[in-house]
Design an enzyme around this catalytic site. Structure first.
Site, PDB file in Angstrom:
ATOM      1  N   GLU A  21      67.463  86.615  58.734  1.00  0.00           N
ATOM      2  CA  GLU A  21      68.208  86.234  57.365  1.00  0.00           C
ATOM      3  C   GLU A  21      67.016  85.923  56.149  1.00  0.00           C
ATOM      4  OE1 GLU A  21      70.512  82.110  59.047  1.00  0.00           O
ATOM      5  OE2 GLU A  21      68.818  83.068  60.106  1.00  0.00           O
ATOM      6  N   TYR A  51      79.270  71.750  32.734  1.00  0.00           N
ATOM      7  CA  TYR A  51      78.616  73.002  34.137  1.00  0.00           C
ATOM      8  C   TYR A  51      78.728  74.332  33.680  1.00  0.00           C
ATOM      9  CZ  TYR A  51      83.313  73.762  32.380  1.00  0.00           C
ATOM     10  OH  TYR A  51      84.729  74.254  31.019  1.00  0.00           O
ATOM     11  N   GLU A  71      70.379  72.732  54.626  1.00  0.00           N
ATOM     12  CA  GLU A  71      70.277  70.938  54.579  1.00  0.00           C
ATOM     13  C   GLU A  71      69.182  70.636  53.318  1.00  0.00           C
ATOM     14  OE1 GLU A  71      69.744  72.185  57.106  1.00  0.00           O
ATOM     15  OE2 GLU A  71      71.452  71.138  58.600  1.00  0.00           O
ATOM     16  N   LYS A  96      77.701  78.378  54.223  1.00  0.00           N
ATOM     17  CA  LYS A  96      76.707  79.453  55.212  1.00  0.00           C
ATOM     18  C   LYS A  96      77.789  80.187  55.846  1.00  0.00           C
ATOM     19  CE  LYS A  96      72.452  80.946  57.446  1.00  0.00           C
ATOM     20  NZ  LYS A  96      71.001  79.985  57.891  1.00  0.00           N
TER      21      LYS A  96
END
Length: 118
Positions: A21, A51, A71, A96
């Site tokens: 990963e 934004y 997280e 994910k």
């Protein structure tokens, strides 16, 4: 409280606990809901939140320093969103979709909410 929502911000990141990963990277998709008072009588950007700047912050976190956990990624995004002065509360979802699971799935996501008053 009024809301500004950014949905589906996508960038490649290198987050995860596995070597592949961090080496190969994968797409992360982020949704952000900003809660703030919006002066709808004004047509001045200074009375709301840019934004575009929030989207750049999200991209910077996703493409930035690798983290083990999404997280943690969500928390860093939330902190940056709250740094935009008018934002009172933020909800961040980090998806994910290519998580390393052997089961068939559509998505893995973490959603957190943070407020400047807590």
């Amino acid at each position: 409280m009024d809301r500004i929502t950014l949905t589906g911000l996508t960038a490649t990141g290198y987050h995860g606990v596995f070597d592949h990963e961090r080496r190969d990277g994968q797409p992360f998709v982020v949704d952000v809901v900003l809660e703030l008072p919006v002066d709808t009588r004004s047509d001045d950007l200074a009375t709301t939140v840019d934004y575009g700047a929030v989207a750049r912050d999200v991209e910077d976190v996703v493409t930035g320093e690798p983290r083990n956990l999404i997280e943690t990624v969500a928390g860093e995004i939330a902190e940056r969103c709250l740094a935009h002065g008018r934002v009172e509360r933020v909800t961040v979802t980090v998806h994910k979709p290519s998580a390393p699971l052997s089961q068939t799935f559509t998505d893995v996501a973490v959603t957190i909410s943070r407020s400047r008053h807590v």
